[in-house]
Design a protein around this motif. Structure first.
Motif, PDB file in Angstrom:
ATOM      1  N   ILE A   9     -10.232  39.415-140.419  1.00 46.92           N
ATOM      2  CA  ILE A   9     -10.129  38.783-139.115  1.00 46.92           C
ATOM      3  C   ILE A   9     -11.467  38.141-138.797  1.00 46.92           C
ATOM      4  CG2 ILE A   9     -10.638  40.961-137.884  1.00 46.92           C
ATOM      5  CD1 ILE A   9      -8.879  39.822-135.564  1.00 46.92           C
ATOM      6  N   CYS A  10     -11.440  36.911-138.299  1.00 47.21           N
ATOM      7  CA  CYS A  10     -12.647  36.189-137.918  1.00 47.21           C
ATOM      8  C   CYS A  10     -12.740  36.104-136.404  1.00 47.21           C
ATOM      9  CB  CYS A  10     -12.637  34.778-138.513  1.00 47.21           C
ATOM     10  SG  CYS A  10     -12.969  34.719-140.281  1.00 47.21           S
ATOM     11  N   PHE A  11     -13.710  36.778-135.833  1.00 48.91           N
ATOM     12  CA  PHE A  11     -14.030  36.597-134.428  1.00 48.91           C
ATOM     13  C   PHE A  11     -14.935  35.377-134.338  1.00 48.91           C
ATOM     14  CE2 PHE A  11     -13.036  41.023-134.936  1.00 48.91           C
ATOM     15  CZ  PHE A  11     -12.244  41.304-133.826  1.00 48.91           C
ATOM     16  N   PHE A  12     -14.668  34.487-133.396  1.00 48.04           N
ATOM     17  CA  PHE A  12     -15.514  33.308-133.311  1.00 48.04           C
ATOM     18  C   PHE A  12     -15.639  32.838-131.866  1.00 48.04           C
ATOM     19  CE2 PHE A  12     -11.431  31.289-133.170  1.00 48.04           C
ATOM     20  CZ  PHE A  12     -11.605  30.043-132.586  1.00 48.04           C
ATOM     21  N   ASP A  13     -16.687  32.072-131.621  1.00 50.95           N
ATOM     22  CA  ASP A  13     -16.924  31.510-130.297  1.00 50.95           C
ATOM     23  C   ASP A  13     -17.502  30.119-130.462  1.00 50.95           C
ATOM     24  OD1 ASP A  13     -17.106  32.062-127.285  1.00 50.95           O
ATOM     25  OD2 ASP A  13     -19.118  31.342-127.749  1.00 50.95           O
ATOM     26  N   LEU A  14     -17.148  29.239-129.547  1.00 52.05           N
ATOM     27  CA  LEU A  14     -17.644  27.869-129.560  1.00 52.05           C
ATOM     28  C   LEU A  14     -18.464  27.592-128.311  1.00 52.05           C
ATOM     29  CD1 LEU A  14     -14.317  25.972-130.424  1.00 52.05           C
ATOM     30  CD2 LEU A  14     -15.985  26.920-132.042  1.00 52.05           C
ATOM     31  N   ASN A  83     -13.081  27.250-144.996  1.00 54.52           N
ATOM     32  CA  ASN A  83     -13.127  28.206-146.104  1.00 54.52           C
ATOM     33  C   ASN A  83     -13.362  29.627-145.603  1.00 54.52           C
ATOM     34  OD1 ASN A  83     -12.702  26.219-148.006  1.00 54.52           O
ATOM     35  ND2 ASN A  83     -14.870  25.989-148.539  1.00 54.52           N
ATOM     36  N   MET A  84     -14.096  29.748-144.516  1.00 57.10           N
ATOM     37  CA  MET A  84     -14.405  31.079-143.989  1.00 57.10           C
ATOM     38  C   MET A  84     -13.224  31.685-143.247  1.00 57.10           C
ATOM     39  SD  MET A  84     -17.862  32.163-141.963  1.00 57.10           S
ATOM     40  CE  MET A  84     -18.284  33.903-141.687  1.00 57.10           C
ATOM     41  N   ILE A  85     -12.402  30.849-142.597  1.00 56.11           N
ATOM     42  CA  ILE A  85     -11.325  31.379-141.749  1.00 56.11           C
ATOM     43  C   ILE A  85      -9.934  31.279-142.364  1.00 56.11           C
ATOM     44  CG2 ILE A  85     -12.647  30.796-139.675  1.00 56.11           C
ATOM     45  CD1 ILE A  85     -10.638  28.497-139.189  1.00 56.11           C
ATOM     46  N   LYS A  86      -9.770  30.553-143.462  1.00 60.07           N
ATOM     47  CA  LYS A  86      -8.426  30.204-143.925  1.00 60.07           C
ATOM     48  C   LYS A  86      -7.590  31.405-144.359  1.00 60.07           C
ATOM     49  CE  LYS A  86      -9.916  28.965-148.626  1.00 60.07           C
ATOM     50  NZ  LYS A  86     -10.031  27.858-149.603  1.00 60.07           N
ATOM     51  N   ASP A  87      -8.225  32.497-144.763  1.00 57.44           N
ATOM     52  CA  ASP A  87      -7.477  33.680-145.204  1.00 57.44           C
ATOM     53  C   ASP A  87      -7.420  34.751-144.121  1.00 57.44           C
ATOM     54  OD1 ASP A  87     -10.147  34.374-145.211  1.00 57.44           O
ATOM     55  OD2 ASP A  87     -10.032  35.567-147.041  1.00 57.44           O
ATOM     56  N   LYS A 117       0.172  29.171-139.345  1.00 59.01           N
ATOM     57  CA  LYS A 117       1.414  29.670-139.930  1.00 59.01           C
ATOM     58  C   LYS A 117       1.304  31.082-140.465  1.00 59.01           C
ATOM     59  CE  LYS A 117       3.751  25.364-141.209  1.00 59.01           C
ATOM     60  NZ  LYS A 117       4.181  24.511-142.346  1.00 59.01           N
ATOM     61  N   ASN A 118       0.257  31.400-141.168  1.00 61.09           N
ATOM     62  CA  ASN A 118       0.121  32.723-141.776  1.00 61.09           C
ATOM     63  C   ASN A 118      -0.966  33.555-141.103  1.00 61.09           C
ATOM     64  OD1 ASN A 118       2.110  32.257-143.854  1.00 61.09           O
ATOM     65  ND2 ASN A 118       0.617  30.863-144.771  1.00 61.09           N
ATOM     66  N   LYS A 119      -1.255  33.212-139.841  1.00 55.53           N
ATOM     67  CA  LYS A 119      -2.281  33.904-139.074  1.00 55.53           C
ATOM     68  C   LYS A 119      -1.698  34.418-137.761  1.00 55.53           C
ATOM     69  CE  LYS A 119      -6.217  30.930-140.401  1.00 55.53           C
ATOM     70  NZ  LYS A 119      -5.531  30.206-141.457  1.00 55.53           N
ATOM     71  N   VAL A 120      -2.348  35.448-137.212  1.00 54.45           N
ATOM     72  CA  VAL A 120      -2.116  35.814-135.818  1.00 54.45           C
ATOM     73  C   VAL A 120      -3.445  35.693-135.100  1.00 54.45           C
ATOM     74  CG1 VAL A 120      -0.184  37.346-136.328  1.00 54.45           C
ATOM     75  CG2 VAL A 120      -2.502  38.284-136.194  1.00 54.45           C
ATOM     76  N   SER A 121      -3.384  35.582-133.784  1.00 51.94           N
ATOM     77  CA  SER A 121      -4.609  35.516-132.993  1.00 51.94           C
ATOM     78  C   SER A 121      -4.619  36.663-131.999  1.00 51.94           C
ATOM     79  CB  SER A 121      -4.702  34.178-132.250  1.00 51.94           C
ATOM     80  OG  SER A 121      -3.648  34.057-131.314  1.00 51.94           O
ATOM     81  N   VAL A 122      -5.796  37.223-131.780  1.00 49.76           N
ATOM     82  CA  VAL A 122      -5.982  38.295-130.812  1.00 49.76           C
ATOM     83  C   VAL A 122      -6.976  37.801-129.766  1.00 49.76           C
ATOM     84  CG1 VAL A 122      -6.740  40.665-130.431  1.00 49.76           C
ATOM     85  CG2 VAL A 122      -5.540  40.070-132.545  1.00 49.76           C
ATOM     86  N   ASP A 123      -6.492  37.603-128.542  1.00 52.51           N
ATOM     87  CA  ASP A 123      -7.359  37.147-127.460  1.00 52.51           C
ATOM     88  C   ASP A 123      -7.841  38.362-126.678  1.00 52.51           C
ATOM     89  OD1 ASP A 123      -8.583  35.996-125.242  1.00 52.51           O
ATOM     90  OD2 ASP A 123      -7.230  34.271-125.246  1.00 52.51           O
ATOM     91  N   VAL A 124      -9.086  38.735-126.900  1.00 55.45           N
ATOM     92  CA  VAL A 124      -9.655  39.930-126.281  1.00 55.45           C
ATOM     93  C   VAL A 124      -9.722  39.776-124.761  1.00 55.45           C
ATOM     94  CG1 VAL A 124     -11.749  41.358-126.171  1.00 55.45           C
ATOM     95  CG2 VAL A 124     -10.919  40.526-128.373  1.00 55.45           C
ATOM     96  N   GLN A 125      -9.873  38.537-124.279  1.00 51.92           N
ATOM     97  CA  GLN A 125      -9.898  38.319-122.833  1.00 51.92           C
ATOM     98  C   GLN A 125      -8.580  38.732-122.182  1.00 51.92           C
ATOM     99  OE1 GLN A 125      -9.305  34.460-120.870  1.00 51.92           O
ATOM    100  NE2 GLN A 125     -11.404  34.618-120.118  1.00 51.92           N
ATOM    101  N   THR A 126      -7.479  38.464-122.866  1.00 56.50           N
ATOM    102  CA  THR A 126      -6.174  38.802-122.292  1.00 56.50           C
ATOM    103  C   THR A 126      -6.002  40.309-122.168  1.00 56.50           C
ATOM    104  OG1 THR A 126      -5.224  36.793-123.261  1.00 56.50           O
ATOM    105  CG2 THR A 126      -3.683  38.479-122.519  1.00 56.50           C
ATOM    106  N   ILE A 127      -6.439  41.056-123.196  1.00 58.76           N
ATOM    107  CA  ILE A 127      -6.402  42.516-123.090  1.00 58.76           C
ATOM    108  C   ILE A 127      -7.226  42.951-121.880  1.00 58.76           C
ATOM    109  CG2 ILE A 127      -7.050  44.700-124.184  1.00 58.76           C
ATOM    110  CD1 ILE A 127      -6.606  43.362-126.892  1.00 58.76           C
ATOM    111  N   PHE A 128      -8.408  42.401-121.770  1.00 58.53           N
ATOM    112  CA  PHE A 128      -9.320  42.747-120.670  1.00 58.53           C
ATOM    113  C   PHE A 128      -8.703  42.401-119.319  1.00 58.53           C
ATOM    114  CE2 PHE A 128     -13.549  41.632-118.523  1.00 58.53           C
ATOM    115  CZ  PHE A 128     -13.724  42.924-118.067  1.00 58.53           C
TER     116      PHE A 128
END
Length: 256
Positions: A9-14, A83-87, A117-128
């Motif tokens: 899982i890749c946590f990222f911020d822009l 390349n870092m996030i594709k898997d 397509k082959n990923k899920v996303s976890v939005d930590v803000q929504t849990i919070f």
């Protein structure tokens, strides 16, 4: 509590030039990748957005035109980022509504065929927000007992997000330590594109959520009003929305 992962899982911020997903650009991106075996990898890039950074935006994250003038453009970094996030699955803070849509636009603009397509996303803000209704700084203080130093730097925000999710799993036993389950919990509504212009109805069929065809089934409109597809493709809509619409059109043609 450590994360139970079946894939990385890749946590990222822009940090960006603004909040318009279709027009604004990335000025900094930080990615923190966690592997199922516990290994970790991180990378942060400053990015030349090729457009001016508004002063009011610089006042938030501290990144000026001068600071990124000699940095690579996103087009030059796109393949490294992909390349870092594709898997991997993706995690972030408000990432479903902002970071993932904007990253998708930048990747597609750079010619990288990104999708979820082959990923899920976890939005930590929504849990919070579902549990506590606070900001990122307050979340770190509440869950981890830490103050957020260097807020609005991509690296600090990324690391804070990772620490908060682990602490949330410790605090809330009802939350399942599984990325698919967390993705479902953090999804506000079921949409086909990142911008939310195409959603799914109760029958799990795509519908438009805007304009004169709001609520209408997409495949029906594409069949009865083919010019509507051309209008969207040539208008100022997000690239990922156009990609999703094209896929629906091709799917419809292939079933005839």
């Amino acid at each position: 509590m450590e994360l139970k992962l079946n894939k990385p899982i890749c946590f990222f911020d822009l940090e960006t030039t603004g909040i318009d997903i279709g027009k604004d650009r990335i000025v900094e991106i930080s990615i923190f990748k966690v592997f199922p075996n516990g290994n970790k990898e991180s990378k942060t890039w400053l990015v030349n957005p090729t457009i001016p950074i508004p002063p009011q935006t610089t006042a938030v994250h501290g990144i000026t035109d001068e600071k990124v003038a000699n940095e690579p453009t996103f087009a030059e970094l796109a393949q490294q980022v992909h390349n870092m996030i594709k898997d991997s699955d993706l995690g972030g803070f408000n990432s479903d509504r902002f970071d993932i849509p904007l990253l998708a636009e930048e990747l597609l603009r750079a010619g990288v065929d990104f999708d979820m397509k082959n990923k899920v996303s976890v939005d930590v803000q929504t849990i919070f927000h579902k549990m506590e209704e606070r900001t990122l700084s307050a979340a770190l203080k509440f869950y981890c007992g830490k103050n957020l130093e260097n807020a609005h730097s991509a690296e600090a925000d990324t690391m804070a997000t990772y620490e908060i999710l682990k602490a949330q799993l410790d605090r809330y036993p009802d939350l399942e330590n599984d990325m698919k389950s967390l993705s479902e919990f953090t999804t506000r509504k079921k949409i086909a594109d990142f911008a939310g212009m195409i959603a799914f109805d109760k029958d799990n069929e795509e519908i438009f959520t805007f304009g004169k065809h709001k609520g209408a089934k997409v495949d029906k409109i594409l069949e009865t009003e083919p010019g509507y597809f051309s209008w969207i493709q040539n208008a100022d809509f997000p690239l990922y929305t156009k990609k999703v619409l094209t896929a629906i059109k091709l799917r419809k043609l292939n079933t005839k």
